[in-house]
Design a protein around this motif. Sequence first.
Motif, short mmCIF file in Angstrom:
data_model
loop_
_atom_site.label_atom_id
_atom_site.label_comp_id
_atom_site.label_asym_id
_atom_site.label_seq_id
_atom_site.Cartn_x
_atom_site.Cartn_y
_atom_site.Cartn_z
N MET A 1 -32.38 -14.94 -5.21
CA MET A 1 -32.96 -13.59 -5.34
C MET A 1 -32.56 -12.98 -6.68
SD MET A 1 -33.15 -11.76 -1.64
CE MET A 1 -31.44 -11.65 -1.31
N ASP A 2 -31.29 -13.22 -7.09
CA ASP A 2 -30.85 -12.69 -8.38
C ASP A 2 -31.72 -13.24 -9.51
OD1 ASP A 2 -28.90 -11.26 -7.16
OD2 ASP A 2 -27.30 -12.71 -7.54
N ASN A 3 -32.06 -14.54 -9.38
CA ASN A 3 -32.84 -15.19 -10.45
C ASN A 3 -34.33 -14.89 -10.37
OD1 ASN A 3 -30.87 -16.56 -11.88
ND2 ASN A 3 -30.76 -18.17 -10.36
N ALA A 4 -34.88 -15.08 -9.16
CA ALA A 4 -36.35 -15.05 -9.03
C ALA A 4 -36.91 -13.68 -8.67
CB ALA A 4 -36.79 -16.08 -8.00
N LEU A 5 -36.17 -12.94 -7.89
CA LEU A 5 -36.71 -11.64 -7.43
C LEU A 5 -36.11 -10.51 -8.25
CD1 LEU A 5 -36.82 -12.03 -3.56
CD2 LEU A 5 -38.60 -12.49 -5.20
N ASN A 6 -36.39 -10.54 -9.54
CA ASN A 6 -35.77 -9.52 -10.39
C ASN A 6 -36.71 -8.45 -10.93
OD1 ASN A 6 -37.15 -11.13 -12.12
ND2 ASN A 6 -35.38 -11.82 -13.31
N PRO A 7 -37.97 -8.38 -10.47
CA PRO A 7 -38.79 -7.25 -10.95
C PRO A 7 -38.21 -5.92 -10.47
CG PRO A 7 -40.16 -8.89 -9.87
CD PRO A 7 -38.75 -9.23 -9.56
N ASP A 8 -38.60 -4.87 -11.13
CA ASP A 8 -38.08 -3.55 -10.73
C ASP A 8 -38.72 -3.09 -9.43
OD1 ASP A 8 -36.28 -2.97 -12.92
OD2 ASP A 8 -38.09 -3.11 -14.13
N PHE A 9 -39.99 -3.41 -9.26
CA PHE A 9 -40.60 -3.17 -7.95
C PHE A 9 -41.78 -4.09 -7.72
CE2 PHE A 9 -41.52 0.45 -10.77
CZ PHE A 9 -42.89 0.33 -10.92
N PHE A 10 -42.21 -4.10 -6.48
CA PHE A 10 -43.29 -5.00 -6.07
C PHE A 10 -44.42 -4.17 -5.47
CE2 PHE A 10 -39.33 -7.22 -5.86
CZ PHE A 10 -39.59 -8.53 -6.22
N VAL A 11 -45.64 -4.55 -5.81
CA VAL A 11 -46.80 -3.87 -5.22
C VAL A 11 -47.40 -4.84 -4.21
CG1 VAL A 11 -49.09 -2.92 -5.64
CG2 VAL A 11 -47.23 -2.48 -7.26
N ALA B 1 -47.89 -7.94 -6.63
CA ALA B 1 -47.78 -7.73 -8.08
C ALA B 1 -46.32 -7.43 -8.37
CB ALA B 1 -48.67 -6.58 -8.53
N ARG B 2 -45.75 -8.23 -9.27
CA ARG B 2 -44.34 -8.01 -9.67
C ARG B 2 -44.35 -7.12 -10.91
NH1 ARG B 2 -40.92 -12.73 -8.61
NH2 ARG B 2 -40.28 -12.62 -10.79
N VAL B 3 -43.68 -6.02 -10.81
CA VAL B 3 -43.77 -5.03 -11.89
C VAL B 3 -42.41 -4.83 -12.56
CG1 VAL B 3 -44.45 -2.66 -12.48
CG2 VAL B 3 -45.60 -3.86 -10.61
N TYR B 4 -42.41 -4.95 -13.89
CA TYR B 4 -41.20 -4.71 -14.69
C TYR B 4 -41.38 -3.42 -15.48
CZ TYR B 4 -39.84 -9.52 -13.67
OH TYR B 4 -39.49 -10.66 -13.02
N VAL B 5 -40.32 -2.67 -15.53
CA VAL B 5 -40.35 -1.37 -16.22
C VAL B 5 -39.75 -1.54 -17.62
CG1 VAL B 5 -39.32 0.93 -16.13
CG2 VAL B 5 -40.28 -0.08 -14.06
N VAL C 1 -50.05 2.42 -16.50
CA VAL C 1 -49.10 3.47 -16.14
C VAL C 1 -48.01 3.52 -17.20
CG1 VAL C 1 -47.36 4.16 -14.44
CG2 VAL C 1 -49.58 3.27 -13.67
N ALA C 2 -47.71 4.68 -17.66
CA ALA C 2 -46.68 4.83 -18.70
C ALA C 2 -45.33 4.34 -18.18
CB ALA C 2 -46.57 6.30 -19.09
N GLY C 3 -44.69 3.52 -19.00
CA GLY C 3 -43.37 3.01 -18.62
C GLY C 3 -43.39 1.61 -18.05
N VAL C 4 -44.58 1.12 -17.69
CA VAL C 4 -44.67 -0.23 -17.12
C VAL C 4 -44.67 -1.24 -18.28
CG1 VAL C 4 -46.17 -1.87 -15.91
CG2 VAL C 4 -45.81 0.42 -14.99
N ASP C 5 -43.79 -2.19 -18.20
CA ASP C 5 -43.66 -3.18 -19.26
C ASP C 5 -44.56 -4.40 -18.99
OD1 ASP C 5 -42.66 -4.39 -21.53
OD2 ASP C 5 -41.09 -5.44 -20.42
N GLN C 6 -44.47 -4.90 -17.75
CA GLN C 6 -45.22 -6.12 -17.46
C GLN C 6 -45.60 -6.19 -15.97
OE1 GLN C 6 -43.68 -10.44 -17.28
NE2 GLN C 6 -43.97 -10.06 -19.46
N VAL C 7 -46.76 -6.78 -15.72
CA VAL C 7 -47.20 -6.97 -14.34
C VAL C 7 -47.50 -8.45 -14.15
CG1 VAL C 7 -48.93 -6.35 -12.58
CG2 VAL C 7 -48.24 -4.67 -14.29
N GLN C 8 -46.93 -9.03 -13.12
CA GLN C 8 -47.17 -10.45 -12.82
C GLN C 8 -47.83 -10.55 -11.44
OE1 GLN C 8 -43.24 -12.12 -12.90
NE2 GLN C 8 -42.98 -11.79 -15.11
N LEU C 9 -49.02 -11.12 -11.41
CA LEU C 9 -49.71 -11.24 -10.12
C LEU C 9 -49.33 -12.56 -9.44
CD1 LEU C 9 -53.34 -10.00 -10.90
CD2 LEU C 9 -51.41 -8.70 -10.00
N VAL C 10 -49.17 -12.48 -8.15
CA VAL C 10 -48.82 -13.67 -7.36
C VAL C 10 -49.79 -13.78 -6.19
CG1 VAL C 10 -47.03 -14.83 -5.99
CG2 VAL C 10 -46.37 -13.42 -7.94
N ARG C 11 -50.28 -14.98 -5.97
CA ARG C 11 -51.09 -15.22 -4.78
C ARG C 11 -50.40 -16.36 -4.04
NH1 ARG C 11 -53.70 -15.33 -0.46
NH2 ARG C 11 -55.95 -15.63 -0.31
#
Lengths: 249, 850
Positions: free
Chosen positions: B516-526, B671-675, B550-560
């Motif tokens: 989880m420390d390695n793989a689940l590190n986005p700031d939040f998940f949609v 969606a994995r979202v990084y701030v 959205v202001a402040g969002v650095d990166q969005v990674q989509l997962v299916r």
Amino acid sequence: MSKRGFYGLLMFVFLQQDPRQIVEEAQRRSTSQSQRYEGTLRVLDAKGKIIEKRWQYDRVGSHGSSKAVLRFTAPAEVKGVALLIINHADKASDQWMWTPAINRERRIALQDRSTRFFGTDFSFEDLEERDTNQFDYKMLGEESIDGAACWKLQSTPRQSKASQYSHSYLWLRKDNFALAQIENYSKDQLVRRAHYTDIRNDQGIWTAHEIDMHDLKRNSRTILKVEKLQYNVSMKDDAFTLQALRRES
Amino acid sequence: MMLLRLLSWPYLRRHVLRWTLTLAGIVLGVAVFVAMHTANRSIFSAFDKTIDQIAGSAQLQVSAGEFGFDESILERVQAVPEVGVAVPVIEANVETKIPGQGSILLLGIDMTGDRSLRDYELKDADDAIIDDPLVFLAQPDSVMVTKEFAERNKLEVNSRVPLLTIDGEKQFTVRGIMSSAGMTQAFGGNLAVMDIYAAQQVLGRGRRFDRIDIRAKEGITVDQCKAAVKAALGESFEVETPSARGRHFEGLLRSYSTAMTISSLFALIVGMFIIYNSFAIAVTQRRSEIGILRALGATRGQIQRLFFLESITAGFVGSALGAFAGVGMASVITTYMSTVLEQTTGFAQRVTELAIDPKLIVAGIAIGVITSIFAASIPARSAARVDPVQALQKGKYQVLSAGENRRRRRMALTVSLISVACLFLSYSKLFFYAGYVLMIVAGLLLAPALTLLLSKCLRPILKQLLPAEGTLAADSLVQAPRRTSATVSALMLSLAMVVGFGGFAHSFYTSVGEWMDNALNPDFFVSPSANLVVRAITFPASIRSVIEHVAGVDQVQLVRNARVSFRNVPVMVLAIETEKVSGTVHRMPVAGTTEEMNRLTGQGKGMMVSDSFAQIHTVRMGDIVELPTPSGLLKLPIVGIVRDYSDLQGSLLIDRSVYTKWWNDDTANVARVYVKKGEDVGVVRQRVIDALAGHHGLLVLTNREVRDWIMKLIDQWFALTYNQIAVAILVAVLGIVNTLTVSITDRRRELGVMQAVGGLRNQIRRTIWIEAFSIGVIGLVLGTALGAINLYYSLGMVKRDLGGLDLDYIFPLAFVAFMIPTILAASFIAAIGPAESAVRGSLVEALEYE
């Protein structure tokens, strides 16, 4: 006997001997460029419950080459739902249902043509207009329906998979070649009977204004009343497409 | 039989408490065994039944894993001449949003043709208007629910039902209530039917179906039809009978049920030692009785048969009660397991009735009786060997002879050596498990000698602490090693199981934590649901741009992600944006190099697989994995093996571009979202929530929420195992109670003399307590040692047969530290009753004893 009367008698005798000629004559007499009517459907189930729906029916072309759109107008829950039927001369029709609320069409598969047409006692197949060439006919004799003398014929689909019915009995009125009754059989069992009444001459075409379809398995019946019937109304061919259904929803 | 009536029955009546405790051992062992198997069976049976009920008269089902396929496939199937009826289906577990109802199986069907396969009999005549597919189809909020569901939630026709959809919570209108028959009984009635095209919209499926149900044309066999459909569709699709889906489900749960079976067998073995203990004690106590019988001419065979008869009777009564209790426990366990399975696998399987198998009940009773006979065999043989002259001498108790001890030690050494030898051949399943069993047997064979040794070691310590009580307690243990060693063995086994499972759990938590420390590190998940295993609802890729703006969002990674079939087993496929993910996630490679595997996966030239997948399916780097997709068979080589715990059955990581191309689908589950650095995560999250408000009912879960959710799932997964461990410990503690009760009975005279010469009641109490503590301490020492070995084998077993997880050996020190006070407290509690019984007994009676 006048010459005209003699030929009439000759034709009558000839037709009596050839059932195909009879149905082709009936088809010829009912042919029109287009048709429009407003129909009222009353479904009476075995427990006496009655459901009523209304639709508008538009058809362009006739028989094996016709296209039709049947659009529900009432009740409010079903308003706008439409059925597009593209008939073919040599095979079963293509049918699509349009549902405006989800803005999409669904194809009615050939396998589903035997199912009930949305709660009525008609099946999807019963809404098709088929060319006489898709059937073989046999003369069974004469019978009277509602006091009118009729030919009784048996029709058998040439391609067995094209129809849910193994065979049907048709009663065609001798006086105007209008259809008086059809009994549809699945194997040896009578499954549906359509009784045509209130036959009127509309723009030279004898047309039943009331069709009573009886589902003998469910013991329920649907009565279709035809109102505001018009033949040969001006209609555009491209009004009978899925795009047109989408546009008009 | 006469001996049984004349001798055994009066003895039983005199020692009701002890026999009750002995029976409790059998009852618990058999109960756990029957309960676990009945629960397992009930869930499988319910699932099979559900499949049958939902399948209706469908003979075949076409599917392509959970991803589904384009709806144009339907026409291809319907065009196959051998197919009579082919209808599309969408199946999804959706949250009902009705308090207490959890999820509901939403079945999207095409009403026009589906009635050829399934019966939608409606509840009563008043529903005739609902029995109008046109209204049902025209209104996309239409659902039909089951009578059971309607009654549970007081729903009527035209009532509103809130369901979680892609647009968040949405109200649906009940337009039909299905009567209780066939399909409606599936999922315990938590089933709703809606139009398939409406279902596509509310679940965000685009123009896709989950499966096609088929009935062969009249006169065509199922095999002929299957072959024809397969030929028409190619290898991209699975064409199976509905029952084959049950096998998939079984495959998914195999690891869980195997773990349950093993722990229930442990409980039964622990119970076996309690029986052994009781019979060994009975033989000791009835030596004089046996001596008299032998003196009167009873043969050794008769004595042996008498004890066997007793063990059969005890075994039968205990097992029958156990089987009865097991069925009772099964309903509780079944409910629990259903919830766990729903939470962890996404399969909502409600179980309304227990699948009680008479064969299982008979097997449970037989196992109990055989265990009882087996446990009593040594005491029965000892009874038969009783020397009438020695037996009639009062005050003498049987002790293990030095010869017997030597024999046991030699056997233990031999068995240990064979077990170690098996380790070298442990690549073979047979040798691995043989080594495991032999190591446990060696531990049990050594237990009496080690118990004696440890009792002797404890004696000076106890004497130092409490001279009188300590010495008496230690002597009691030393003088009756057989009585003590059986209880110690039971305790040792229980603790070995605790350490084994505890160690496994600890290793698992540690590994998952690292992952989880390695793989689940986005700031939040949609996600469309807080339950991330619910993959039924997806959202379009266009959501990415909404979040990215959205202001402040650095990166969005989509997962299916979804399950697809690989070698007839469902495996999880994760379609990730490899290039982006490789910049934020640093997976520990098990095989291959991180850069290379990321590069090749990102280019669509390979896939990464989890080590558990590689282990379960015995695949290695470079092997080609073939996956059925709607566009054909996708063949990709394995370019990396990584640690990934996304799914217990193993996972495959492919690039999202590969997924969209082969599955023709660009939706996503998460969606994995990084701030951006320096931005307040909470503030950005709120902005994302606001931005999504107008689009879809998507949830924005914090990293902590997702982690907590995963940990909760793992806790639930292990909870039942912990319960079983608790039962095993309870059985072992019952053994301590039994041992102490007998110890007091044996020493009633001795204790009476102690009181007569001025011994205080508290001193006697303390003696019993110390004895119990000593048993606890010895059990703890031996149990921890055997547990360390058991952990090694448990991890091996997990790697081999229970999910293919390769976990590090981490000895659960904290767990053992927790067990020390637990076992000592349990020992003390076990000693309270016997100690009070010892001090409250009549002095005169005690001195007259025997």
